[in-house]
Write an enzyme that holds these catalytic residues in place. Structure first.
Site, PDB file in Angstrom:
ATOM      1  N   ALA A  64       0.857  -1.185   0.000  1.00  0.00           N
ATOM      2  CA  ALA A  64       0.000   0.000   0.000  1.00  0.00           C
ATOM      3  C   ALA A  64       0.893   1.235   0.000  1.00  0.00           C
ATOM      4  CB  ALA A  64      -0.908  -0.012   1.220  1.00  0.00           C
ATOM      5  N   GLY A 107       0.562  -4.939   0.853  1.00  0.00           N
ATOM      6  CA  GLY A 107      -0.696  -4.986   0.117  1.00  0.00           C
ATOM      7  C   GLY A 107      -0.592  -5.751  -1.179  1.00  0.00           C
ATOM      8  N   GLU A 110      -0.940  -9.290  -0.190  1.00  0.00           N
ATOM      9  CA  GLU A 110      -2.337  -9.484   0.184  1.00  0.00           C
ATOM     10  C   GLU A 110      -3.234  -9.554  -1.045  1.00  0.00           C
ATOM     11  OE1 GLU A 110      -2.652  -7.356   4.531  1.00  0.00           O
ATOM     12  OE2 GLU A 110      -2.043  -6.100   2.846  1.00  0.00           O
ATOM     13  N   GLU A 130       5.001  -4.973   7.002  1.00  0.00           N
ATOM     14  CA  GLU A 130       4.378  -3.817   7.649  1.00  0.00           C
ATOM     15  C   GLU A 130       4.973  -3.522   9.024  1.00  0.00           C
ATOM     16  OE1 GLU A 130       1.167  -5.499   4.863  1.00  0.00           O
ATOM     17  OE2 GLU A 130       2.718  -6.298   6.202  1.00  0.00           O
TER      18      GLU A 130
END
Length: 256
Positions: A64, A107, A110, A130
């Site tokens: 992200a 992300g 994911e 993260e």
């Protein structure tokens, strides 16, 4: 084509390329909105039966976009229900394949795990780093990763932020198959075309069965599978598939 995606159709297959090269395909609000909008349209288009999501040869998606989040407070994240829009991925009934080359981190990892099949190039690397930013996975990484690879390996990745190379990722269950980098998109499209050539309603049922196995106890899952299996006998495509097998010819499926 949108500002952050390159979109092509190949017969009944939709090919989506993440296209933020300057940001290593980091998932910002615009990319997320455009990707999910494209997938929502794919889901309702009767001409499309399978989708492939890919990035570049060097990066699938590097997580992200931190620049989108750095100034936000807890109140902001709660009010916006940040990342909740990606729940759409769990509601898409048609199959989606991730074709991963290079880095799939945070992300990006994911997003790959949200897909139904992950075909990876020899240079693919997966990770949930993260914690190195003082946060945690927020798009389902701790949950999907643990279901795929088990508690110990998931803890190792989530708590240390280490990356998993493609060989380990296949062995652990994140990756379906490893292919040469030069053939990645071709192989993913071939798999998608094969799926697109199957009886469409049977494809939906089979995807639903496998996803149910991730959520249901075994006895309940077996009953669910059996009921869907029984229901497929009402379809014209079921009769066509079995008749074609007996007659030693290729079936002609109509989606009925």
């Amino acid at each position: 084509m949108t500002e952050t995606l390159l979109v092509e159709t190949h017969g009944a297959v939709l090919l989506i390329r993440l296209n933020r090269p300057a940001a290593l395909n980091a998932i910002n609000a615009q990319l997320g909105k455009e990707l999910l909008g494209t997938l929502a349209a794919f889901e309702t288009d009767p001409k499309l039966r399978c989708a492939v999501i890919t990035g570049s040869e060097k990066v699938f998606a590097a997580g992200a976009d931190v620049k989108d989040m750095v100034g936000k407070t807890t109140a902001d994240m709660l009010a916006e229900n940040y990342f909740a829009e990606f729940d759409l991925m769990s509601r898409i009934r048609k199959p989606v394949i991730a074709a991963v080359a290079g880095f799939a981190l945070g992300g990006g990892c994911e997003l790959a795990m949200m897909c139904d099949i992950v075909i990876a190039a020899e240079n693919a690397k997966f990770g949930q780093p993260e914690i190195t930013l003082g946060v945690s996975p927020g798009m389902g990484g701790s949950q999907r990763l643990t279901k795929l690879v088990g508690k110990s390996k998931a803890m190792d990745m989530v708590l240390t932020g280490r990356m998993m190379d493609v060989v380990e990722a296949e062995r652990a269950g994140i990756v379906s198959r490893i292919v040469p980098l030069a053939a990645l998109v071709e192989e993913a499209l071939a798999a998608a075309q094969k799926i697109a050539g199957m009886a469409p309603l049977a494809v939906l049922a089979n995807k639903e069965m496998v996803n149910a196995a991730m959520e249901m106890p075994l006895a309940q899952g077996i009953l669910f599978e059996r009921r869907l299996f029984h229901s497929l006998f009402a379809l014209e495509d079921r009769r066509e598939g079995m008749t074609a097998f007996i007659e030693k010819r290729k079936p002609v499926f109509t989606g009925k």
